[in-house]
Design an enzyme around this catalytic site. Structure first.
Site, short mmCIF file in Angstrom:
data_model
loop_
_atom_site.label_atom_id
_atom_site.label_comp_id
_atom_site.label_asym_id
_atom_site.label_seq_id
_atom_site.Cartn_x
_atom_site.Cartn_y
_atom_site.Cartn_z
N ASP A 51 0.84 -1.19 0.00
CA ASP A 51 0.00 0.00 0.00
C ASP A 51 0.88 1.25 0.00
O ASP A 51 1.51 1.57 1.01
CB ASP A 51 -0.90 0.01 1.25
CG ASP A 51 -1.84 1.19 1.24
OD1 ASP A 51 -2.79 1.17 0.46
OD2 ASP A 51 -1.59 2.16 2.00
N TYR A 56 3.37 9.49 0.43
CA TYR A 56 4.31 8.83 1.35
C TYR A 56 5.76 8.86 0.87
O TYR A 56 6.64 8.46 1.61
CB TYR A 56 3.94 7.35 1.57
CG TYR A 56 2.53 7.05 1.97
CD1 TYR A 56 1.74 8.00 2.60
CD2 TYR A 56 1.98 5.79 1.73
CE1 TYR A 56 0.43 7.72 2.96
CE2 TYR A 56 0.69 5.49 2.10
CZ TYR A 56 -0.08 6.46 2.69
OH TYR A 56 -1.37 6.16 3.04
N LYS A 86 -2.19 6.09 -4.47
CA LYS A 86 -3.28 7.04 -4.19
C LYS A 86 -2.98 8.43 -4.75
O LYS A 86 -1.83 8.84 -4.85
CB LYS A 86 -3.49 7.15 -2.67
CG LYS A 86 -3.52 5.82 -1.95
CD LYS A 86 -3.94 5.95 -0.50
CE LYS A 86 -3.69 4.66 0.25
NZ LYS A 86 -2.32 4.50 0.75
N HIS A 119 -7.23 9.65 -2.37
CA HIS A 119 -6.72 9.53 -1.00
C HIS A 119 -7.66 10.15 0.05
O HIS A 119 -7.81 9.63 1.15
CB HIS A 119 -5.34 10.21 -0.93
CG HIS A 119 -4.44 9.68 0.14
ND1 HIS A 119 -3.08 9.58 -0.01
CD2 HIS A 119 -4.69 9.22 1.38
CE1 HIS A 119 -2.55 9.08 1.09
NE2 HIS A 119 -3.51 8.86 1.95
P1 NAP Z 1 -0.12 0.58 11.82
O1 NAP Z 1 -0.06 -0.44 10.73
O2 NAP Z 1 -1.31 0.61 12.71
O3 NAP Z 1 1.26 0.40 12.65
C1 NAP Z 1 1.60 1.23 13.71
C2 NAP Z 1 2.98 0.90 14.30
O4 NAP Z 1 2.97 -0.40 14.90
C3 NAP Z 1 4.12 0.85 13.29
O5 NAP Z 1 4.85 2.04 13.36
C4 NAP Z 1 4.99 -0.37 13.68
O6 NAP Z 1 6.31 0.00 14.01
C5 NAP Z 1 4.27 -0.96 14.86
N1 NAP Z 1 4.08 -2.41 14.72
C6 NAP Z 1 3.82 -3.12 13.59
N2 NAP Z 1 3.67 -4.43 13.86
C7 NAP Z 1 3.84 -4.55 15.20
C8 NAP Z 1 3.80 -5.66 16.09
N3 NAP Z 1 3.56 -6.90 15.67
N4 NAP Z 1 4.04 -5.42 17.41
C9 NAP Z 1 4.30 -4.16 17.86
N5 NAP Z 1 4.35 -3.08 17.07
C10 NAP Z 1 4.11 -3.27 15.74
O7 NAP Z 1 0.03 2.07 11.26
P2 NAP Z 1 -0.13 2.88 9.91
O8 NAP Z 1 1.19 2.95 9.25
O9 NAP Z 1 -0.82 4.13 10.29
O10 NAP Z 1 -1.12 2.05 8.97
C11 NAP Z 1 -0.67 1.10 8.02
C12 NAP Z 1 -0.65 1.63 6.61
O11 NAP Z 1 -1.93 2.14 6.25
C13 NAP Z 1 0.28 2.81 6.33
O12 NAP Z 1 1.63 2.46 6.29
C14 NAP Z 1 -0.28 3.29 5.02
O13 NAP Z 1 0.14 2.45 3.96
C15 NAP Z 1 -1.78 3.15 5.27
N6 NAP Z 1 -2.43 4.40 5.76
C16 NAP Z 1 -3.36 4.99 4.94
C17 NAP Z 1 -3.98 6.17 5.34
C18 NAP Z 1 -4.99 6.82 4.43
O14 NAP Z 1 -5.35 7.99 4.66
N7 NAP Z 1 -5.48 6.13 3.43
C19 NAP Z 1 -3.67 6.75 6.59
C20 NAP Z 1 -2.74 6.11 7.40
C21 NAP Z 1 -2.14 4.93 6.98
P3 NAP Z 1 7.59 -0.84 13.49
O15 NAP Z 1 7.82 -0.46 12.06
O16 NAP Z 1 8.69 -0.39 14.38
O17 NAP Z 1 7.28 -2.31 13.64
#
Ligand code: NAP
Length: 321
Positions: A51, A56, A86, A119
């Protein structure tokens, strides 16, 4: 899940299969070498869905990681991957959609996307983007014109499917009324502390898939992460010998949604895929349904404090129900 096993797919209304778990590629500030290496690790571990977004700055490192993975024989070709990108708000204008997807394709070194999303349900003046978005720069979104251009991208084979992100049921209703090709996916924030039941039921009725972003509560360090600090999730995780992350991801999977989860750590990348061979009990699901809900950030979070919205009503650009 070993690399030989495939991540199950969900069939979209476009007819294409989308892997149920994908890697979130965003990290701010973006560090290209670190990103490329994390994406390669993800391919090694078994991720086949990525994604990304022009916002980004992860398209180029992802494109390089894909080329490298092919060279190393980790994948046979780009066709084995599902890539989403996006359209950011500064290009959310009918005449800018085609140039934008072409730029994303160049960055990714690929001829097509699997999924291209609007987006945000918001348009800002063309030009370099700023964060927060200046209120004065927000202009009315020509949803009909932009969606026609998105449909054009699909008709030209530049993307296999099109969809949206951060759309409320109200905004989806407006879109469905004018769309020739209905959105395949709405990507929204969703996790056990923001369960999105209303949107989920609406999308199920309309045949729109949901992709859950921030499935672990997101990356903001500004406030305690509601997923990792949930006592309910912690108790279930301890009793089951799983991690809180795995409980959250498994719950999402059982909601019938697609997940994009970000980790740049190889062990956690692996851990986040180990959610297919076990399930929650009815009692655990019931407990999760009682978790107090923490509403995802409203559009105010994206906008500058200064200035004013001139030609747009805030209710028209809202991203949360
Ligand atoms: P997330 O997937 O909820 O992850 C949050 C944090 O959790 C990461 O920084 C990661 O750090 C940590 N993590 C991951 N796996 C873990 C585990 N097993 N145990 C403990 N910690 C863990 O956050 P997100 O990046 O906000 O969401 C995911 C993706 O969604 C984004 O990267 C992006 O592609 C997309 N997104 C889209 C929008 C939109 O507006 N469409 C907005 C936000 C995000 P580490 O890297 O240190 O593991």
């Amino acid at each position: 899940m070993g690399t030989s096993e495939k991540i199950p797919k969900l069939r979209l209304n476009s007819g294409h299969g989308m892997p149920l778990v994908g890697m979130g590629t965003a990290e701010f500030p973006p560090v290209p070498e670190k990103m490329k290496s994390a994406y390669l690790d993800a391919i090694v571990v078994g991720y086949r869905h990525f994604d990304t977004a022009s916002l980004y700055k992860s398209e180029e490192p992802l494109g390089e990681a894909i080329q490298e993975a092919i060279k190393l024989g980790l994948i046979g070709s780009r066709h084995e991957l599902f890539v989403t990108s996006k359209l950011w708000c500064n290009e959310n204008h009918p005449e800018m959609v085609l140039p934008s997807i072409k730029n994303s394709l160049r960055n990714l070194k690929t001829e097509y996307l699997d999924l291209f999303l609007i987006h945000m349900p918001m348009s800002v003046k063309p030009g370099p983007h700023s964060f927060p978005i200046k209120r004065d720069d927000v202009v009315p979104l020509n949803l009909k014109g932009v969606w026609e251009a998105m449909e054009d991208c699909q008709n030209q084979g530049l993307t296999k499917a099109i969809g949206v992100s951060n759309f409320t049921t109200k905004k989806l209703e407006q879109l469905l009324a004018l769309a020739k090709i209905p959105p395949a996916v709405n990507q929204v924030k969703m996790n056990p502390t923001w369960q999105q039941q209303k949107l989920k039921e609406y999308c199920a009725r309309k045949g729109i898939g949901i992709t859950a972003y921030s499935p672990l509560g997101g990356q903001s360090n500004l406030s305690p992460n509601p997923v990792f600090t949930s006592e309910v999730l912690k108790k279930i995780a301890d009793a089951k010998g799983k991690t809180v992350a795995q409980i959250s991801l498994r719950w999402l999977l059982e909601q019938g949604v697609i997940i994009v989860v970000k980790s740049f750590n190889k062990e956690r990348l692996q851990q986040n895929l180990d959610i297919f061979e076990w399930e929650l009990t009815d009692e655990e699901r019931q407990k999760i349904s009682t978790i107090p809900q923490k509403k995802a950030g409203t559009v105010e979070f994206l906008l500058s404090k200064e200035g004013s919205l001139n030609s747009v009503d805030i209710s028209d650009i809202e991203i949360t129900e």
